[in-house]
Write a protein that holds these residues in place. Sequence first.
Motif, PDB file in Angstrom:
ATOM      1  N   GLU A  79       0.733  -1.319   0.128  1.00  0.00           N
ATOM      2  CA  GLU A  79      -0.136   0.018   0.144  1.00  0.00           C
ATOM      3  C   GLU A  79       0.887   1.075   0.129  1.00  0.00           C
ATOM      4  N   LEU A  80       1.853   1.242   0.588  1.00  0.00           N
ATOM      5  CA  LEU A  80       2.978   2.220   0.788  1.00  0.00           C
ATOM      6  C   LEU A  80       3.916   2.548  -0.364  1.00  0.00           C
ATOM      7  N   LEU A  81       3.640   2.501  -1.466  1.00  0.00           N
ATOM      8  CA  LEU A  81       4.403   2.639  -2.626  1.00  0.00           C
ATOM      9  C   LEU A  81       4.364   3.872  -3.410  1.00  0.00           C
ATOM     10  N   THR A  82       5.227   4.382  -4.013  1.00  0.00           N
ATOM     11  CA  THR A  82       5.112   5.504  -5.036  1.00  0.00           C
ATOM     12  C   THR A  82       5.131   5.126  -6.329  1.00  0.00           C
ATOM     13  N   VAL A  83       4.712   5.979  -7.360  1.00  0.00           N
ATOM     14  CA  VAL A  83       4.894   5.635  -8.783  1.00  0.00           C
ATOM     15  C   VAL A  83       6.003   5.018  -9.206  1.00  0.00           C
ATOM     16  N   GLY A  84       7.156   5.887  -8.827  1.00  0.00           N
ATOM     17  CA  GLY A  84       8.389   5.701  -9.106  1.00  0.00           C
ATOM     18  C   GLY A  84       8.921   4.368  -8.828  1.00  0.00           C
ATOM     19  N   MET A  85       8.558   3.897  -7.454  1.00  0.00           N
ATOM     20  CA  MET A  85       8.924   2.630  -6.701  1.00  0.00           C
ATOM     21  C   MET A  85       8.341   1.446  -7.762  1.00  0.00           C
ATOM     22  N   VAL A  86       7.179   1.636  -8.041  1.00  0.00           N
ATOM     23  CA  VAL A  86       6.386   0.543  -8.832  1.00  0.00           C
ATOM     24  C   VAL A  86       6.798   0.496 -10.246  1.00  0.00           C
ATOM     25  N   SER A  87       7.030   1.494 -11.017  1.00  0.00           N
ATOM     26  CA  SER A  87       7.756   1.735 -12.275  1.00  0.00           C
ATOM     27  C   SER A  87       9.203   0.856 -12.304  1.00  0.00           C
ATOM     28  N   GLU A  88      10.158   1.348 -11.341  1.00  0.00           N
ATOM     29  CA  GLU A  88      11.492   0.598 -11.164  1.00  0.00           C
ATOM     30  C   GLU A  88      11.294  -0.811 -11.113  1.00  0.00           C
ATOM     31  N   ARG A  89      10.520  -1.266 -10.198  1.00  0.00           N
ATOM     32  CA  ARG A  89      10.397  -2.673 -10.066  1.00  0.00           C
ATOM     33  C   ARG A  89       9.914  -3.549 -11.368  1.00  0.00           C
ATOM     34  N   ALA A  90       8.670  -2.817 -11.779  1.00  0.00           N
ATOM     35  CA  ALA A  90       8.064  -3.405 -13.149  1.00  0.00           C
ATOM     36  C   ALA A  90       9.253  -3.468 -14.144  1.00  0.00           C
ATOM     37  N   VAL A  91      10.188  -2.390 -14.123  1.00  0.00           N
ATOM     38  CA  VAL A  91      10.930  -2.441 -15.385  1.00  0.00           C
ATOM     39  C   VAL A  91      12.060  -3.623 -15.147  1.00  0.00           C
ATOM     40  N   ALA A  92      12.403  -3.707 -13.777  1.00  0.00           N
ATOM     41  CA  ALA A  92      13.454  -4.794 -13.453  1.00  0.00           C
ATOM     42  C   ALA A  92      12.937  -6.224 -13.874  1.00  0.00           C
ATOM     43  N   LEU A 190       7.127   2.706 -18.739  1.00  0.00           N
ATOM     44  CA  LEU A 190       6.992   2.603 -17.244  1.00  0.00           C
ATOM     45  C   LEU A 190       8.143   3.793 -17.066  1.00  0.00           C
ATOM     46  N   ARG A 191       8.985   3.991 -18.064  1.00  0.00           N
ATOM     47  CA  ARG A 191      10.106   5.111 -17.588  1.00  0.00           C
ATOM     48  C   ARG A 191       9.677   6.697 -18.044  1.00  0.00           C
ATOM     49  N   ARG A 192       8.458   6.864 -18.223  1.00  0.00           N
ATOM     50  CA  ARG A 192       8.128   8.184 -18.522  1.00  0.00           C
ATOM     51  C   ARG A 192       7.947   9.074 -17.233  1.00  0.00           C
ATOM     52  N   GLY A 193       8.584   8.579 -16.145  1.00  0.00           N
ATOM     53  CA  GLY A 193       8.468   9.374 -14.940  1.00  0.00           C
ATOM     54  C   GLY A 193       7.224   9.540 -14.363  1.00  0.00           C
ATOM     55  N   ASP A 194       7.083  11.017 -14.179  1.00  0.00           N
ATOM     56  CA  ASP A 194       5.806  11.130 -13.753  1.00  0.00           C
ATOM     57  C   ASP A 194       4.478  11.135 -14.455  1.00  0.00           C
ATOM     58  N   GLY A 195       4.707  10.554 -15.560  1.00  0.00           N
ATOM     59  CA  GLY A 195       3.299  10.454 -16.489  1.00  0.00           C
ATOM     60  C   GLY A 195       2.328   9.725 -15.656  1.00  0.00           C
ATOM     61  N   TYR A 196       2.488   8.447 -15.148  1.00  0.00           N
ATOM     62  CA  TYR A 196       1.507   7.762 -14.682  1.00  0.00           C
ATOM     63  C   TYR A 196       1.158   8.111 -13.315  1.00  0.00           C
ATOM     64  N   THR A 197       0.013   7.730 -12.837  1.00  0.00           N
ATOM     65  CA  THR A 197      -0.391   7.940 -11.358  1.00  0.00           C
ATOM     66  C   THR A 197      -0.708   6.456 -10.780  1.00  0.00           C
ATOM     67  N   LEU A 198      -0.420   6.328  -9.400  1.00  0.00           N
ATOM     68  CA  LEU A 198      -0.798   5.159  -8.890  1.00  0.00           C
ATOM     69  C   LEU A 198      -2.292   5.289  -8.512  1.00  0.00           C
ATOM     70  N   VAL A 199      -3.060   4.630  -9.194  1.00  0.00           N
ATOM     71  CA  VAL A 199      -4.588   4.592  -8.894  1.00  0.00           C
ATOM     72  C   VAL A 199      -4.627   3.872  -7.403  1.00  0.00           C
ATOM     73  N   GLY A 200      -3.845   2.652  -7.304  1.00  0.00           N
ATOM     74  CA  GLY A 200      -3.717   2.113  -5.875  1.00  0.00           C
ATOM     75  C   GLY A 200      -3.746   0.613  -6.223  1.00  0.00           C
ATOM     76  N   LEU A 210      -1.211  -3.753  -8.841  1.00  0.00           N
ATOM     77  CA  LEU A 210      -1.086  -2.346  -8.638  1.00  0.00           C
ATOM     78  C   LEU A 210      -1.490  -1.698  -9.978  1.00  0.00           C
ATOM     79  N   HIS A 211      -2.406  -0.563  -9.986  1.00  0.00           N
ATOM     80  CA  HIS A 211      -2.784  -0.073 -11.220  1.00  0.00           C
ATOM     81  C   HIS A 211      -2.309   1.003 -11.328  1.00  0.00           C
ATOM     82  N   LEU A 212      -1.695   1.500 -12.441  1.00  0.00           N
ATOM     83  CA  LEU A 212      -1.098   2.735 -12.936  1.00  0.00           C
ATOM     84  C   LEU A 212      -1.889   3.513 -14.202  1.00  0.00           C
ATOM     85  N   ARG A 213      -2.128   4.442 -14.076  1.00  0.00           N
ATOM     86  CA  ARG A 213      -2.928   5.294 -15.023  1.00  0.00           C
ATOM     87  C   ARG A 213      -2.382   6.723 -15.619  1.00  0.00           C
ATOM     88  N   LEU A 214      -2.198   6.762 -16.792  1.00  0.00           N
ATOM     89  CA  LEU A 214      -1.877   7.757 -17.482  1.00  0.00           C
ATOM     90  C   LEU A 214      -3.119   8.334 -18.506  1.00  0.00           C
TER      91      LEU A 214
END
Length: 285
Positions: A79-92, A190-200, A210-214
Amino acid sequence: MNISLEDELAAGMREHTADLRPSPDLLDRAARRNRRRTAGRAVGTGVFGLAAVVAVAMTALGGSPAAPTADPGPRSAPELLTVGMVSERAVAALAGDDVQHIVSTTTYRGTTEHGEWWFDRTTGDSRITHLSAPGGAATMDLWQLVRDDTLTMTQVFHQDRSFLRLDRALNGERPAGPAGGTPEELRAALRRGDGYTLVGPVDLDGRAVLHLRLDFEDGSDELWVDAETYRAVRRETVKHTPDGDALNRMDFAWQPRTAESLKPLAVTIPSGYTQRELPPVDGPV
């Protein structure tokens, strides 16, 4: 001095937060002391009070009660994740040589097409299957195999039981794979940085994701990643057009590269199918 079980556990939590894990006998020791102090009294902490204290203590510490005997089951989404954390782990999680399998649905101008796509990231081989409906009969198969800098395309038409075959020099290039769903395209998105928001954290067909939306001017781009492995599970893009919305949904599966997972990439022409003649072309193919 009357020290309750809650006070005992709180003291234990403070004592052991250095390594974020309670000592194995913390709960048992606190319960024994509390029973001695409350012996003979009519009112005690009660089962629900103890359960609440244990739940809060374990959540805060990130640990679990000593010596669990039962499988706790699947973990809930972080629950306590940022968009950057999710994106980084998804890229890996997109690294590796898995065989990619996609189930796709495309809707435009009132027409919906269904298909499947297999892609071998090691060789560049792929197969596209057009389906009459989700899980329905195949209407067309297209294999693209890479060998010695040559792309061999075999297209099978099931409705009239025919097929085409064509070879093309790659000249050092490499087939791109499933448009919008290749590991490279997913990494770029995923590397678009602050493009996505973490819906939750959400539930997707019984799976914690985990749901990301742009959102952009003429559409949207959404990604769902597994809450535990961070593997891409689904991507859905919508583009607004004068003729209505164009929707493309891709559901992903990632399979270890084995003889079994590579079977769909073996060209299979059913018995009795006839080869079509290639139409004449002007200049090199």
